[in-house]
Motif scaffolding. Structure first.
Motif, PDB file in Angstrom:
ATOM      1  N   ALA A  77       1.498   2.788   2.725  1.00 17.82           N
ATOM      2  CA  ALA A  77       0.139   3.211   3.062  1.00 17.82           C
ATOM      3  C   ALA A  77      -0.909   2.294   2.437  1.00 17.82           C
ATOM      4  O   ALA A  77      -1.883   1.934   3.089  1.00 17.82           O
ATOM      5  CB  ALA A  77      -0.096   4.654   2.606  1.00 17.82           C
ATOM      6  N   TYR A  78      -0.736   1.909   1.188  1.00 16.67           N
ATOM      7  CA  TYR A  78      -1.666   0.976   0.546  1.00 16.67           C
ATOM      8  C   TYR A  78      -1.431  -0.436   1.070  1.00 16.67           C
ATOM      9  O   TYR A  78      -2.367  -1.195   1.301  1.00 16.67           O
ATOM     10  CB  TYR A  78      -1.485   1.027  -0.969  1.00 16.67           C
ATOM     11  CG  TYR A  78      -2.211  -0.073  -1.713  1.00 16.67           C
ATOM     12  CD1 TYR A  78      -3.587  -0.009  -1.917  1.00 16.67           C
ATOM     13  CD2 TYR A  78      -1.522  -1.177  -2.195  1.00 16.67           C
ATOM     14  CE1 TYR A  78      -4.254  -1.017  -2.593  1.00 16.67           C
ATOM     15  CE2 TYR A  78      -2.183  -2.192  -2.876  1.00 16.67           C
ATOM     16  CZ  TYR A  78      -3.544  -2.109  -3.070  1.00 16.67           C
ATOM     17  OH  TYR A  78      -4.202  -3.111  -3.731  1.00 16.67           O
ATOM     18  N   SER A  79      -0.163  -0.792   1.235  1.00 14.88           N
ATOM     19  CA  SER A  79       0.196  -2.104   1.770  1.00 14.88           C
ATOM     20  C   SER A  79       1.471  -1.949   2.585  1.00 14.88           C
ATOM     21  O   SER A  79       2.018  -0.846   2.713  1.00 14.88           O
ATOM     22  CB  SER A  79       0.419  -3.106   0.635  1.00 14.88           C
ATOM     23  OG  SER A  79       1.690  -2.911   0.037  1.00 14.88           O
ATOM     24  N   SER A  80       1.962  -3.061   3.131  1.00 11.59           N
ATOM     25  CA  SER A  80       3.186  -2.993   3.921  1.00 11.59           C
ATOM     26  C   SER A  80       4.418  -2.750   3.060  1.00 11.59           C
ATOM     27  O   SER A  80       5.483  -2.388   3.570  1.00 11.59           O
ATOM     28  CB  SER A  80       3.371  -4.296   4.712  1.00 11.59           C
ATOM     29  OG  SER A  80       3.455  -5.405   3.833  1.00 11.59           O
ATOM     30  N   GLU A  81       4.300  -2.940   1.758  1.00 13.80           N
ATOM     31  CA  GLU A  81       5.440  -2.723   0.875  1.00 13.80           C
ATOM     32  C   GLU A  81       5.606  -1.245   0.536  1.00 13.80           C
ATOM     33  O   GLU A  81       4.638  -0.491   0.489  1.00 13.80           O
ATOM     34  CB  GLU A  81       5.279  -3.528  -0.406  1.00 13.80           C
ATOM     35  CG  GLU A  81       5.338  -5.033  -0.172  1.00 13.80           C
ATOM     36  CD  GLU A  81       5.372  -5.821  -1.468  1.00 13.80           C
ATOM     37  OE1 GLU A  81       6.397  -5.755  -2.174  1.00 13.80           O
ATOM     38  OE2 GLU A  81       4.376  -6.486  -1.777  1.00 13.80           O
ATOM     39  N   TYR A  82       6.832  -0.850   0.290  1.00 14.94           N
ATOM     40  CA  TYR A  82       7.135   0.521  -0.110  1.00 14.94           C
ATOM     41  C   TYR A  82       8.378   0.491  -0.994  1.00 14.94           C
ATOM     42  O   TYR A  82       9.120  -0.504  -1.023  1.00 14.94           O
ATOM     43  CB  TYR A  82       7.324   1.426   1.103  1.00 14.94           C
ATOM     44  CG  TYR A  82       8.452   1.037   2.018  1.00 14.94           C
ATOM     45  CD1 TYR A  82       9.662   1.714   2.007  1.00 14.94           C
ATOM     46  CD2 TYR A  82       8.317  -0.028   2.906  1.00 14.94           C
ATOM     47  CE1 TYR A  82      10.705   1.355   2.842  1.00 14.94           C
ATOM     48  CE2 TYR A  82       9.344  -0.401   3.748  1.00 14.94           C
ATOM     49  CZ  TYR A  82      10.538   0.291   3.714  1.00 14.94           C
ATOM     50  OH  TYR A  82      11.571  -0.078   4.541  1.00 14.94           O
ATOM     51  N   ALA A  83       8.609   1.564  -1.726  1.00 18.48           N
ATOM     52  CA  ALA A  83       9.597   1.552  -2.802  1.00 18.48           C
ATOM     53  C   ALA A  83      11.016   1.242  -2.314  1.00 18.48           C
ATOM     54  O   ALA A  83      11.721   0.414  -2.909  1.00 18.48           O
ATOM     55  CB  ALA A  83       9.577   2.889  -3.538  1.00 18.48           C
ATOM     56  N   ASP A  84      11.457   1.900  -1.245  1.00 10.01           N
ATOM     57  CA  ASP A  84      12.810   1.636  -0.747  1.00 10.01           C
ATOM     58  C   ASP A  84      12.958   0.185  -0.298  1.00 10.01           C
ATOM     59  O   ASP A  84      13.995  -0.449  -0.522  1.00 10.01           O
ATOM     60  CB  ASP A  84      13.140   2.568   0.421  1.00 10.01           C
ATOM     61  CG  ASP A  84      13.450   3.990  -0.041  1.00 10.01           C
ATOM     62  OD1 ASP A  84      13.768   4.171  -1.230  1.00 10.01           O
ATOM     63  OD2 ASP A  84      13.376   4.905   0.793  1.00 10.01           O
ATOM     64  N   GLY A  85      11.921  -0.337   0.351  1.00  4.42           N
ATOM     65  CA  GLY A  85      11.958  -1.730   0.781  1.00  4.42           C
ATOM     66  C   GLY A  85      11.998  -2.683  -0.399  1.00  4.42           C
ATOM     67  O   GLY A  85      12.690  -3.710  -0.365  1.00  4.42           O
ATOM     68  N   ALA A  86      11.239  -2.361  -1.457  1.00  4.42           N
ATOM     69  CA  ALA A  86      11.247  -3.199  -2.657  1.00  4.42           C
ATOM     70  C   ALA A  86      12.637  -3.236  -3.275  1.00  4.42           C
ATOM     71  O   ALA A  86      13.120  -4.299  -3.684  1.00  4.42           O
ATOM     72  CB  ALA A  86      10.221  -2.685  -3.665  1.00  4.42           C
ATOM     73  N   CYS A  87      13.291  -2.082  -3.335  1.00  2.00           N
ATOM     74  CA  CYS A  87      14.653  -2.039  -3.884  1.00  2.00           C
ATOM     75  C   CYS A  87      15.601  -2.884  -3.045  1.00  2.00           C
ATOM     76  O   CYS A  87      16.462  -3.596  -3.569  1.00  2.00           O
ATOM     77  CB  CYS A  87      15.144  -0.594  -3.948  1.00  2.00           C
ATOM     78  SG  CYS A  87      14.408   0.393  -5.266  1.00  2.00           S
TER      79      CYS A  87
END
Length: 370
Positions: free
Chosen positions: A54-64
Motif C-alpha cells: 500500500a505504501y509502495s510496491s514492496e510488501y513483507a512476503d515479497g521481501a522475504c
C-alpha cells in the motif's frame, strides 16, 4: 567477514492505538527482522516493507522471497570469495531491480555486524554530529476533529516539538485549521501519502493560510513533474517522500523544482549508505532533509536516530519515543526528554532485541545457512 547464517524473522507488535493513513489503518506493526550471523559478530535490521503493498510496491512476503532467493545468496557468494562487506553488498545486487527495502534490511544487518566487529557505532560510520535529535510525531487520520485535538494536545504535553498531520481528501483543510487555531504557533506540517491529483492544486492552496512547514508527497510518486507544477501554485514548501528512491532521484527532483525539502527513509532508498548520499546531495543543493518513520521497532528506530544526527537534518523527524507506538518494544525503550531522543552509542546500531520479548511477538522464523 564470513557469513554463517541469516535468519528471516516475522514479528507482529500491537500498536498503542490504530494508525490510519490514506492507504489504510494499522493496528499491529507486522515486519521482517533480518538477523545475520558472521564469524565475528551478529547483526540485526528491520525491513520496513508493510504487510500489504500500500505504501509502495514492496510488501513483507515479497521481501522475504527476494531475500531468500537472491539477496542472501549474493551475500553468501561475496562471503565465499572473501569479499563480504556492507559497502560491497549494494553493488553486488545492483542487477536486482527495485526491492530497496529488502536490500536495505540485509545491508543494514551486515553493517551492524561489521561495525560490532570494528567496535564502532553506526553514528560514527554515517557521520553523526549530535548525541540527541529533536523529535516530532505523526498523527493519523482521526474519526473527528475533537479527537484529533485531544491527541495533538497530548503529544505536545509529552514534549514533541513538531506535529505532522496525515491528510486525505475530505480530511485536510478543516482539521489543519482546527489544530492551528487551538495550538497557535507550533511547528506543523501535513502528509498526504500521494492522496491527491494535479487537479487538486487550488484546494491544496487553501493550506497556505496555516503557515505549514511543508506538505509531504501530495501527488503520486511517479508524478515528479506534477509536483514541480504544484510548487509553482502554492506557497507551502513541497516535500517529497515516496518519489525519492535514490540520490540521483533526489538531485533530479530538486533541480526540476519539484521539492524544497526531502524526507529520507532509509528502507525506501535502499539503506543507510544511500541515505547519506541523498543527505549530501541535499546539502550541496541547499535543501533541508529530515528522517521519516515507518512505525519501526527499536531495531529500526536506533539507526534512524543516528542518521537524523547528520548535519543536514535540520527539521525534527518522526523518530518518536517508544511509547508513541508500543507498550512493549523488542529492544530497550527510547525516551523523549526536552523534545529530543538520545542516539545509541554502542557498537553497531547500539541495540539488540530482548530474547524473551522477541519470542513472544514472533510469528515465524526461517534460517538460511551456508
Amino acid at each position: 567477514m564470513k557469513l554463517e547464517a541469516v535468519e528471516l524473522r516475522r514479528v507482529a507488535l500491537p500498536l498503542v492505538s490504530p494508525f490510519r493513513t490514506s492507504f489504510g489503518t494499522e493496528t499491529t506493526h507486522d515486519c521482517v527482522l533480518v538477523h545475520v550471523v558472521t564469524d565475528g559478530a551478529e547483526g540485526w535490521a528491520e525491513c520496513v516493507a508493510m504487510e500489504r503493498p500500500a505504501y509502495s510496491s514492496e510488501y513483507a512476503d515479497g521481501a522475504c522471497d527476494v531475500l531468500r532467493r537472491w539477496l542472501v545468496p549474493a551475500a553468501q557468494a561475496l562471503s565465499d570469495a572473501g569479499e563480504l562487506t556492507a559497502e560491497g553488498f549494494a553493488p553486488a545486487v545492483e542487477w536486482v531491480k527495485g526491492h530497496r527495502m529488502a536490500k536495505a534490511a540485509l545491508e543494514t544487518a551486515l553493517l551492524d555486524a561489521q561495525l560490532r566487529i570494528e567496535g564502532r557505532s553506526i553514528g560514527e560510520r554515517l557521520g553523526s554530529v549530535k548525541d540527541r535529535v529533536p523529535t516530532g510525531v505523526s498523527v493519523g487520520i482521526m474519526d473527528s476533529v475533537p479527537a484529533l485535538l485531544d491527541a495533538v494536545g497530548a503529544y505536545l504535553d509529552a514534549g514533541y516539538l513538531r506535529i505532522k498531520l496525515k491528510i486525505e481528501p475530505g480530511w485536510d483543510v478543516e482539521p489543519v485549521r482546527a489544530v492551528r487555531e487551538r495550538f497557535g504557533d507550533i511547528l506543523l506540517q501535513v502528509d498526504a501519502n500521494t492522496a491527491y491529483g494535479r487537479g487538486d492544486a487550488d484546494h491544496l492552496a487553501q493550506l497556505d493560510a496555516f503557515d505549514l512547514l511543508l506538505i509531504e508527497q501530495p501527488l503520486e510518486e511517479e508524478d515528479v513533474p506534477g509536483h514541480a507544477l504544484l510548487a509553482q501554485r502554492i506557497t507551502t514548501p513541497v516535500c517529497l517522500d515516496e518519489s525519492i528512491v535514490s540520490a540521483a532521484a533526489a538531485r533530479d527532483a530538486i533541480e526540476s523544482g519539484a521539492c524544497e525539502i526531502v524526507n529520507i527513509k532509509p528502507g525506501r532508498v535502499g539503506g543507510y549508505l544511500e541515505s547519506v548520499r541523498i543527505h549530501d546531495v541535499c546539502v550541496e543543493l541547499g535543501k533541508a532533509v529530515w528522517c521519516g518513520g515507518m512505525l519501526e521497532t527499536g531495531v529500526g528506530r536506533a539507526p534512524n536516530l543516528a542518521l537524523a544526527a547528520l548535519p543536514g537534518f535540520t527539521l525534527p523527524g518522526d523518530t518518536s519515543a517508544t511509547k508513541r507506538y508500543y507498550h512493549q518494544d523488542i529492544t530497550r525503550e527510547f525516551f523523549i526528554e526536552d523534545g529530543h531522543v538520545a542516539i545509541p552509542t554502542g557498537p553497531g546500531i547500539g541495540v539488540e532485541p530482548d530474547p524473551d520479548v522477541l519470542r513472544s511477538v514472533t510469528v515465524s522464523s526461517q534460517w538460511l545457512r551456508s
